[in-house]
Design an enzyme around this catalytic site. Structure first.
Site, short mmCIF file in Angstrom:
data_model
loop_
_atom_site.label_atom_id
_atom_site.label_comp_id
_atom_site.label_asym_id
_atom_site.label_seq_id
_atom_site.Cartn_x
_atom_site.Cartn_y
_atom_site.Cartn_z
N GLY A 239 190.60 3.07 -74.58
CA GLY A 239 189.89 2.82 -75.82
C GLY A 239 189.15 3.98 -76.42
O GLY A 239 189.68 5.06 -76.71
N LYS B 234 184.92 1.56 -52.46
CA LYS B 234 185.39 1.09 -51.16
C LYS B 234 186.33 2.12 -50.53
O LYS B 234 186.28 2.37 -49.32
CB LYS B 234 186.11 -0.25 -51.31
CG LYS B 234 186.72 -0.76 -50.00
CD LYS B 234 187.35 -2.12 -50.16
CE LYS B 234 187.96 -2.58 -48.82
NZ LYS B 234 188.51 -3.95 -48.89
N TYR C 231 152.97 10.10 -49.01
CA TYR C 231 152.72 9.07 -48.01
C TYR C 231 152.22 7.83 -48.73
O TYR C 231 152.04 7.82 -49.94
CB TYR C 231 151.73 9.55 -46.94
CG TYR C 231 150.43 10.11 -47.46
CD1 TYR C 231 149.38 9.28 -47.83
CD2 TYR C 231 150.24 11.49 -47.55
CE1 TYR C 231 148.18 9.79 -48.29
CE2 TYR C 231 149.04 12.01 -48.02
CZ TYR C 231 148.01 11.15 -48.39
OH TYR C 231 146.83 11.66 -48.85
N HIS D 78 139.48 2.25 -55.91
CA HIS D 78 140.16 1.35 -54.97
C HIS D 78 140.59 0.05 -55.65
O HIS D 78 140.37 -1.06 -55.13
CB HIS D 78 139.29 1.08 -53.75
CG HIS D 78 139.01 2.30 -52.94
ND1 HIS D 78 140.01 3.07 -52.38
CD2 HIS D 78 137.85 2.91 -52.60
CE1 HIS D 78 139.47 4.10 -51.73
NE2 HIS D 78 138.17 4.03 -51.86
#
Length: 520
Positions: A37, A139, A213, A274
Site C-alpha cells: 500500500g 518467533k 535506586y 515525603h
C-alpha cells in the site's frame, strides 16, 4: 548461524518516518524490497524498486486492504526454519522465498482513540496483518530480524544482523504487540463496554528511565510511563539538575497533583516533603504565595519539593533558591528565573506546560502481596455544604474551609489541616488517630509562630479540615484549643450529634461535605 545477511526485506509501516532512508540503504546493498500500500508508494516516489506483496502472494489486496499479508507466501517466508530439511523442502515445493527482515509499525489505534474518533473508525484502526507478521518474525528470530522501533533502523541499514540483535528486536516486538493488544483490550473492556473494572485488565507501560535506586539505596528501580496519553510529572521537561530519583518523582507527583487543584485559582505554591504537603498558600503573587507556604513549616521545607500553578518569575525563583530545594515544578519559567536556577546546579527544575485536570477520570493501582488493588481516581468534589451548627460560617471562614479541605485531600490519613486567609497554618498527617493529627498540626503552627516572631499562631481564627469524620469530640476539641473557629468534615459518625454539640458549645461553625478523602 549467528550473523545473517539481509537479502529480502518486507516493509509495511503506518509511521513512515525514516523508512525511505532505511530502504535506500538496504537497496544500495542489493536487498530486495517487498512492501504494501502506502509504504510501497512512498518508496516508489523516492525512486526505489519495490515488489508489491500481491505479486509475492499471487492475490490482490482486497476488502479495503484487510487481507494482503495474511498468506502462506508471506508467513511461510517468515516462519520457516531454514536449516530444517522438511521446512526447506516445503519452501522449494511451493516457491516460498525467505524473508530476512521485517519492518513494521502498526495502525495508530491509541492515537485514533485519543483524538475522539467514532467507534467505526476506532475499529478500522485495529491492525491484524501487522501484528501477525511481527509475531511470526519475532518467533523465528533465529533467522529473521523484526524491527518495530525506528530507533533500530540504523542497525539493520548495515545489511546484516547478529543473533543478539535479533533477540533484542524480538523482545521489543513482542512488547510492542502486547502493548498494542492491551490497549485494544482496555478500550473494548472499559470504553466500549462501559465497564471500569473488566474481568481482565491489561496494563502495559514503557520504561522511560532507569533510576539509581528506589526508596532506599538497596532497592533497584525504574520509571515506567503509562500509555494513556495523560501528561503528568513523568512527561515534564527537566531543564536542569541531577538525575531524578524514585523519591523525587514520587514527591514531585504529589506536589503537582495538589497544585493542579488550584490551576484556575490565584497564584498558588505547594511545598511537599515525603509526599505530604507541609505548606500551601494562595496569594496575589507567586512570590507572596511561596513566602506564606514556607512560613507554615520552615523546618520541613528544607530539602522539599515545590510546585506552583503559574510560570516562575525572577522574584519567586530568588526566594526559592534561598534554601536547599530538591525539585521545583512549574508550568513554565521566564529567562530571569531560569538564570537564577542555573546557579543551583543540583536543583532539578521540571516544566510541565499545562497542569493536569484534577477532575480527570482514570484508575489508580497499588500492588499488594498476591495482586493489585485498583480504584478510580479520587476526583470527587462535594456538592452543597451542609451547615450543621447553630452558627453558620462567615464568608471568609467558608473560603478557608474549602481551601483546607482541598489540601486535606492530598494529606496522608489521618489528616488534619488548619488554614487561614488562603494559607495552611498547620498540617497533621499520617497518624493512627485523628486526635494526634489535630495536636501535631496545632503544635507545628505554634512552632511556626515562634520562629517567625508572630504574636500568635495562625490557627487562631482558622478553619480546620478533617479528611474523615471525627469519631469522637476529642479531635474537634483539640482544634478548639488551637483556636479554630470553623470546621469542615464529611460527617457520618454515629457520634455526630455529640460532635455537633461540642462545636455549638464552643461557638464553632461546622459544615459537612458528605464525602471523605482517605489517602493511604
Amino acid at each position: 548461524m549467528s550473523t545473517i545477511s539481509i537479502k529480502r526485506a518486507l516493509l509495511s509501516v503506518s509511521d513512515k518516518t525514516g523508512i525511505v532512508e532505511l530502504s535506500q540503504s538496504l537497496a544500495a546493498k542489493g536487498v530486495e524490497l517487498v512492501s504494501t500500500g502506502g509504504t510501497a508508494r512512498a518508496l516508489r516516489d523516492a525512486g526505489l524498486a519495490v515488489r508489491d506483496v500481491s505479486e509475492v502472494t499471487g492475490f490482490p489486496e482486497m476488502m479495503d486492504g484487510r487481507v494482503k499479508t495474511l498468506h502462506p507466501m508471506v508467513h511461510g517466508g517468515l516462519l520457516a526454519v531454514r536449516d530444517d530439511p522438511e521446512h526447506a523442502a516445503a519452501m522449494a515445493e511451493h516457491a516460498i522465498g525467505a524473508i530476512d527482515l521485517v519492518v513494521v509499525n502498526l495502525y495508530p489505534f491509541e492515537a485514533t482513540v485519543a483524538r475522539g474518533a467514532d467507534r467505526d473508525t476506532v475499529i478500522e484502526n485495529i491492525d491484524i496483518g501487522g501484528p501477525s507478521m511481527v509475531r511470526s518474525a519475532a518467533k523465528n528470530h533465529a533467522y529473521v530480524a523484526i524491527v518495530t522501533d525506528p530507533a533500530d533502523y540504523a542497525i539493520v541499514a548495515a545489511g546484516e544482523t547478529t543473533l543478539d540483535q535479533r533477540r533484542l528486536f524480538a523482545a521489543k516486538a513482542f512488547a510492542a504487540t502486547a502493548s498494542y493488544d492491551g490497549a485494544i483490550a482496555r478500550w473494548f473492556g472499559t470504553v466500549d463496554q462501559a465497564e471500569p473494572f473488566p474481568a481482565v485488565l491489561p496494563v502495559t507501560m514503557t520504561r522511560a528511565a532507569s533510576l539509581r535506586y528506589g526508596e532506599n539505596p538497596h532497592q533497584s528501580a525504574a520509571f515506567y510511563a503509562s500509555n494513556d496519553g495523560i501528561r503528568g510529572i513523568g512527561q515534564a521537561r527537566q531543564v536542569q539538575g541531577k538525575e531524578l530519583s524514585y523519591n523525587n518523582l514520587n514527591d514531585a507527583d504529589a506536589a503537582l497533583e495538589l497544585v493542579a487543584e488550584f490551576r484556575d485559582a490565584a497564584p498558588t505554591c505547594v511545598i511537599v516533603k515525603h509526599a505530604n504537603p507541609c505548606g500551601v498558600a494562595t496569594a496575589s503573587s507567586l512570590e507572596a504565595a511561596y513566602a506564606e507556604a514556607f512560613a507554615c513549616d520552615t523546618v520541613s521545607a528544607f530539602g522539599g519539593i515545590i510546585a506552583v500553578n503559574r510560570p516562575l518569575d525572577a522574584a519567586t525563583a530568588k526566594a526559592i533558591t534561598g534554601i536547599f530545594t530538591e525539585v521545583v515544578v512549574a508550568p513554565d519559567a521566564d529567562e530571569e528565573a531560569l538564570a537564577l536556577f542555573a546557579a543551583k546546579k543540583n536543583l532539578r527544575l521540571l516544566l510541565t506546560g499545562d497542569l493536569p485536570d484534577p477532575a480527570r477520570a482514570g484508575l489508580f493501582a497499588k500492588s499488594i502481596a498476591g495482586g493489585w488493588l485498583v480504584q478510580g481516581r479520587d476526583n470527587g468534589t462535594p456538592g452543597e455544604l451542609k451547615v450543621v451548627t447553630k452558627r453558620a460560617p462567615t464568608e471568609q471562614e467558608l473560603a478557608d474551609c474549602r481551601f483546607a479541605w482541598t489540601v486535606a485531600k492530598h494529606v496522608k490519613s489521618n489528616a488534619i489541616v488548619y488554614a487561614k486567609d488562603g494559607a495552611t497554618a498547620g498540617v497533621g498527617a499520617g497518624q493512627m488517630n485523628r486526635l494526634e493529627s489535630a495536636r501535631i498540626a496545632a503544635r507545628k503552627a505554634k512552632d511556626a509562630a515562634d520562629k517567625a516572631g508572630w504574636a500568635m499562631p495562625r490557627t487562631i481564627g482558622s478553619a480546620v479540615a478533617s479528611d474523615a469524620f471525627f469519631p469522637f469530640a476529642d479531635g474537634l476539641l483539640a482544634a478548639v484549643e488551637a483556636g479554630a473557629t470553623a470546621v469542615i468534615q464529611p460527617g457520618g459518625s454515629i457520634r455526630d450529634e455529640e460532635v455537633i454539640a461540642a462545636a455549638d458549645a464552643a461557638g464553632l461553625a461546622m459544615v459537612f461535605t458528605g464525602m471523605r478523602h482517605f489517602r493511604h
